[in-house]
Enzyme design. Structure first.
Site, mmCIF file in Angstrom:
data_model
loop_
_atom_site.group_PDB
_atom_site.id
_atom_site.type_symbol
_atom_site.label_atom_id
_atom_site.label_comp_id
_atom_site.label_asym_id
_atom_site.label_seq_id
_atom_site.Cartn_x
_atom_site.Cartn_y
_atom_site.Cartn_z
ATOM 1 N N GLN A 6 1.986 -6.155 -3.184
ATOM 2 C CA GLN A 6 2.424 -6.265 -1.783
ATOM 3 C C GLN A 6 3.704 -5.437 -1.587
ATOM 4 O O GLN A 6 3.925 -4.505 -2.325
ATOM 5 C CB GLN A 6 2.646 -7.738 -1.374
ATOM 6 C CG GLN A 6 1.358 -8.557 -1.248
ATOM 7 C CD GLN A 6 0.778 -8.995 -2.569
ATOM 8 O OE1 GLN A 6 1.445 -9.616 -3.383
ATOM 9 N NE2 GLN A 6 -0.491 -8.684 -2.818
ATOM 10 N N GLY A 26 -4.452 -4.406 -3.781
ATOM 11 C CA GLY A 26 -5.463 -3.373 -4.020
ATOM 12 C C GLY A 26 -4.729 -2.126 -4.437
ATOM 13 O O GLY A 26 -4.051 -1.500 -3.625
ATOM 14 N N HIS A 27 -4.780 -1.813 -5.712
ATOM 15 C CA HIS A 27 -4.029 -0.675 -6.254
ATOM 16 C C HIS A 27 -5.012 0.404 -6.697
ATOM 17 O O HIS A 27 -5.896 0.146 -7.509
ATOM 18 C CB HIS A 27 -3.135 -1.132 -7.422
ATOM 19 C CG HIS A 27 -2.082 -2.119 -7.006
ATOM 20 N ND1 HIS A 27 -1.193 -2.697 -7.875
ATOM 21 C CD2 HIS A 27 -1.771 -2.614 -5.771
ATOM 22 C CE1 HIS A 27 -0.394 -3.514 -7.207
ATOM 23 N NE2 HIS A 27 -0.724 -3.484 -5.940
ATOM 24 N N ASP A 33 0.810 -1.222 0.000
ATOM 25 C CA ASP A 33 0.000 0.000 0.000
ATOM 26 C C ASP A 33 0.845 1.276 0.000
ATOM 27 O O ASP A 33 0.445 2.312 0.547
ATOM 28 C CB ASP A 33 -0.967 0.018 1.208
ATOM 29 C CG ASP A 33 -1.860 -1.205 1.218
ATOM 30 O OD1 ASP A 33 -2.234 -1.670 0.133
ATOM 31 O OD2 ASP A 33 -2.179 -1.686 2.321
ATOM 32 N N LYS A 62 1.831 2.041 -5.109
ATOM 33 C CA LYS A 62 2.351 1.447 -6.348
ATOM 34 C C LYS A 62 1.427 1.723 -7.531
ATOM 35 O O LYS A 62 1.883 2.069 -8.620
ATOM 36 C CB LYS A 62 2.520 -0.076 -6.182
ATOM 37 C CG LYS A 62 3.543 -0.458 -5.139
ATOM 38 C CD LYS A 62 3.592 -1.965 -4.932
ATOM 39 C CE LYS A 62 2.340 -2.534 -4.295
ATOM 40 N NZ LYS A 62 2.077 -2.121 -2.911
HETATM 41 P P1 GDP Z 1 -0.752 0.254 -3.534
HETATM 42 O O1 GDP Z 1 -1.332 -1.013 -3.018
HETATM 43 O O2 GDP Z 1 0.709 0.347 -3.287
HETATM 44 O O3 GDP Z 1 -1.102 0.515 -4.964
HETATM 45 O O4 GDP Z 1 -1.422 1.415 -2.674
HETATM 46 P P2 GDP Z 1 -2.990 1.572 -2.316
HETATM 47 O O5 GDP Z 1 -3.694 2.055 -3.518
HETATM 48 O O6 GDP Z 1 -3.489 0.346 -1.648
HETATM 49 O O7 GDP Z 1 -2.904 2.666 -1.175
HETATM 50 C C1 GDP Z 1 -2.352 3.919 -1.412
HETATM 51 C C2 GDP Z 1 -3.441 4.974 -1.134
HETATM 52 O O8 GDP Z 1 -2.824 6.233 -1.069
HETATM 53 C C3 GDP Z 1 -4.474 5.064 -2.247
HETATM 54 O O9 GDP Z 1 -5.696 5.431 -1.690
HETATM 55 C C4 GDP Z 1 -3.927 6.185 -3.133
HETATM 56 O O10 GDP Z 1 -4.938 6.867 -3.852
HETATM 57 C C5 GDP Z 1 -3.304 7.089 -2.105
HETATM 58 N N1 GDP Z 1 -2.130 7.862 -2.542
HETATM 59 C C6 GDP Z 1 -1.162 7.499 -3.420
HETATM 60 N N2 GDP Z 1 -0.211 8.464 -3.479
HETATM 61 C C7 GDP Z 1 -0.595 9.446 -2.628
HETATM 62 C C8 GDP Z 1 -0.012 10.680 -2.218
HETATM 63 O O11 GDP Z 1 1.060 11.084 -2.659
HETATM 64 N N3 GDP Z 1 -0.713 11.417 -1.298
HETATM 65 C C9 GDP Z 1 -1.889 11.000 -0.769
HETATM 66 N N4 GDP Z 1 -2.487 11.770 0.132
HETATM 67 N N5 GDP Z 1 -2.455 9.824 -1.120
HETATM 68 C C10 GDP Z 1 -1.810 9.050 -2.024
HETATM 69 P P1 IMO Z 2 -0.887 -4.209 -2.200
HETATM 70 O O1 IMO Z 2 -0.462 -4.764 -3.532
HETATM 71 C C1 IMO Z 2 -0.884 -4.642 2.145
HETATM 72 C C2 IMO Z 2 -0.941 -8.709 3.749
HETATM 73 C C3 IMO Z 2 -2.183 -9.164 4.491
HETATM 74 C C4 IMO Z 2 -1.569 -10.114 5.497
HETATM 75 C C5 IMO Z 2 -0.446 -10.775 4.702
HETATM 76 C C6 IMO Z 2 -0.810 -12.137 4.122
HETATM 77 O O2 IMO Z 2 -2.178 -3.502 -2.213
HETATM 78 O O3 IMO Z 2 0.226 -3.440 -1.578
HETATM 79 P P2 IMO Z 2 -2.305 -12.867 2.053
HETATM 80 O O4 IMO Z 2 -3.773 -12.679 1.796
HETATM 81 O O5 IMO Z 2 -1.434 -12.287 1.012
HETATM 82 O O6 IMO Z 2 -1.959 -14.286 2.378
HETATM 83 O O7 IMO Z 2 -2.042 -12.043 3.428
HETATM 84 O O8 IMO Z 2 -0.143 -9.875 3.645
HETATM 85 N N1 IMO Z 2 -1.168 -8.201 2.381
HETATM 86 C C7 IMO Z 2 -1.102 -6.904 2.043
HETATM 87 N N2 IMO Z 2 -0.918 -5.805 2.802
HETATM 88 N N3 IMO Z 2 -0.998 -4.503 0.811
HETATM 89 C C8 IMO Z 2 -1.157 -5.598 0.029
HETATM 90 O O9 IMO Z 2 -1.144 -5.534 -1.326
HETATM 91 C C9 IMO Z 2 -1.260 -6.868 0.656
HETATM 92 N N4 IMO Z 2 -1.439 -8.127 0.190
HETATM 93 C C10 IMO Z 2 -1.368 -8.926 1.260
HETATM 94 O O10 IMO Z 2 -2.830 -8.094 5.108
HETATM 95 O O11 IMO Z 2 -0.964 -9.386 6.536
HETATM 96 MG MG MG Z 3 -2.877 -1.662 -1.805
#
Ligand code: GDP
Ligand code: IMO
Ligand code: MG
Length: 430
Positions: A224, A40-41, A13, A16
């Site tokens: 991840q 979850g991207h 998270d 990415k």
């Molecule tokens: P990922 O799994 O690495 O793709 O990240 P996620 O999408 O799960 O979580 C990142 C969250 O931060 C999302 O809600 C994005 O929209 C948000 N986000 C990404 N870059 C920025 C930033 O520079 N500032 C803020 N405030 N939010 C951001």
């Molecule tokens: P993105 O791509 C954050 C965490 C789960 C748990 C551990 C194992 O959005 O960054 P799993 O279901 O993979 O066997 O769970 O890994 N986890 C993540 N945490 N971002 C993710 O993906 C994750 N994918 C798995 O919360 O701790």
């Molecule tokens: Mg994510």
């Protein structure tokens, strides 16, 4: 031509999706190489928010090829429900812009059952998985009893695969107090999904190789984060795949020499979802504030993310293991308004100083972070699109991070919005 691998350098998270979406304008192929729909991207483009789990983030742009590589574990039902959701948002997805490796293992409902059964049985020792069946699916791949995409094309092979798979799972399920698998139901489900999935199946290694030789640019999208890596993460509180950059090569069928630049995605503080050690975790007002300002709720499960200060020790470690050439520092804006910021620069365990996180779980549990304090800033960095827009204290914070992790900042992100991005060094530059 330069090819770029994007990996999360913390616990996932890191942002990415946003960075891959931004970079994919410069790429021809965007490939996922590990993980599954546990990811979850999030992409924010104007008023539209896309949440992607299994599909590469490049799918939302026209004329790009999205690839799901063999390193992924693929739930075909989740795939089509994601395709339907994106189609409703106006994204066209078909065999012209999506290709799935024939040797990709499938996640079946029985994997999700097992994920849940194991977590329920583990009590306080649970991992806090996403419940998507990721771990059990990878176990079956390594156990040589999985069903792969190509197996769906031949009834005889499929039947033999199911025999082998059920012999294993039924025995496990009995032990865990669950009913055996309903084979007829599984067969019917697979027969229904196969004709939808098979048109996307392709020898990815070959087609990507040809595209590379034709000078196309490839962007590998990690899921991840490095601290969830099966080998180098905080084991056993990890996911079941290799989340480090090296996986991009084997997870698609490209040689390591096809990788020119590794971009580590790094959040300006730290978060984690699920159980496991987290040295800089805050359970005070500062942690609360990071969570609120950063909207730190899981994209996949909606769980509240644990929040803490930036941990330079961990990021230095993961950048080294993944051979990171430069980082994209995200969510700097979330730190706006903090009077003081803390950065973890080392650990103390039983009076001994460490400049890395030791592997032993017993030591990890006793880590005390050593902090360095820096002045915060009152100005807003939200939406900043150039260095000149950043307050001096914010620049100082970024520079200090570079110094401590031993890696330069190639990109900066200052809001969820696609264009609120500062490019320092183009990862695609030859
Ligand atoms: P990922 O799994 O690495 O793709 O990240 P996620 O999408 O799960 O979580 C990142 C969250 O931060 C999302 O809600 C994005 O929209 C948000 N986000 C990404 N870059 C920025 C930033 O520079 N500032 C803020 N405030 N939010 C951001
Ligand atoms: P993105 O791509 C954050 C965490 C789960 C748990 C551990 C194992 O959005 O960054 P799993 O279901 O993979 O066997 O769970 O890994 N986890 C993540 N945490 N971002 C993710 O993906 C994750 N994918 C798995 O919360 O701790
Ligand atoms: Mg994510």
């Amino acid at each position: 031509m330069a090819n770029v691998v994007v990996v999360g350098a913390q616990w996932g998270d890191e942002g990415k999706g946003k960075i891959v979406d931004w970079l994919s304008e410069r790429a021809d192929v965007i490939a996922r190489f590990q993980g599954g729909h546990n990811a979850g991207h999030t992409l924010v483009i104007g008023n539209t928010v896309f949440k992607l789990s299994l599909l590469p983030s490049g799918i939302v742009r026209k004329d790009k090829l999205a690839v799901i590589g063999n390193g992924v574990v693929l739930d075909p039902w989740a795939l089509f429900s994601e395709i339907d959701k994106l189609s409703a948002q106006g994204v066209e997805i078909g065999t012209a812009n999506l290709m799935i490796a024939e040797n990709t293992p499938l996640i079946l409902p029985l994997h999700q059952d097992l994920d849940r059964l194991r977590e329920d049985a583990a009590g306080t020792a649970k991992i806090g998985t996403t419940g998507r069946g990721i771990g059990p699916a990878y176990e079956d791949k390594v156990g040589r009893r999985t069903i792969r995409v190509a197996d769906l094309a031949d009834p005889e092979t499929l039947s033999a695969r199911i025999d082998r798979l059920l012999a294993h799972h039924d025995a496990l399920r009995v032990g865990l107090g669950a009913a055996p698998i309903d084979r007829a139901d599984l067969e019917a489900r697979l027969a229904e999904i196969a004709p939808k999935l098979l048109p996307f199946a392709a020898p990815v290694w070959k087609i990507m190789g040809e595209m590379r030789r034709a000078g196309k640019r490839i962007l590998f999208e990690g899921a991840q984060g490095s601290l969830l890596d099966i080998d180098f993460g905080t084991y056993p509180y990890v996911t079941s795949s290799t989340t480090m950059s090296g996986m991009a090569a084997t997870g698609t069928g490209m040689g390591p020499s096809s990788i020119d630049f590794v971009l580590g995605i790094v959040k300006a503080y730290t978060t984690r979802v699920g159980e496991g050690p987290f040295p800089t975790e805050l359970d005070d007002d500062d942690g609360q504030r990071l969570g609120e300002r950063g909207h730190e709720f899981g994209t996949v499960t909606g769980r509240k993310r644990r929040c803490g200060w930036f941990d330079a020790v961990l990021v230095r470690q993961t950048c080294q293991i993944s051979g990171v050439n430069g980082i994209a520092l995200t969510k700097l804006d979330v730190l706006d308004g903090f009077e003081t910021l803390k950065i973890c620069v080392g650990y103390e365990i039983d009076g001994v100083r460490y400049d890395y996180l030791p592997t032993a779980a017993a030591l990890q549990a006793r880590v005390t972070p050593i902090y360095e304090e820096m002045a915060g800033w009152n100005e807003s960095t939200e939406g900043a699109r150039s260095w000149a827009d950043l307050p001096a204290a914010a620049i100082k914070y970024v520079r200090r991070i570079e110094e401590l992790i031993g890696c330069p900042v190639a990109m900066l992100s200052t809001s969820p919005e696609r264009d609120d991005t500062i490019l320092v060094t183009d990862p695609f530059a030859d």
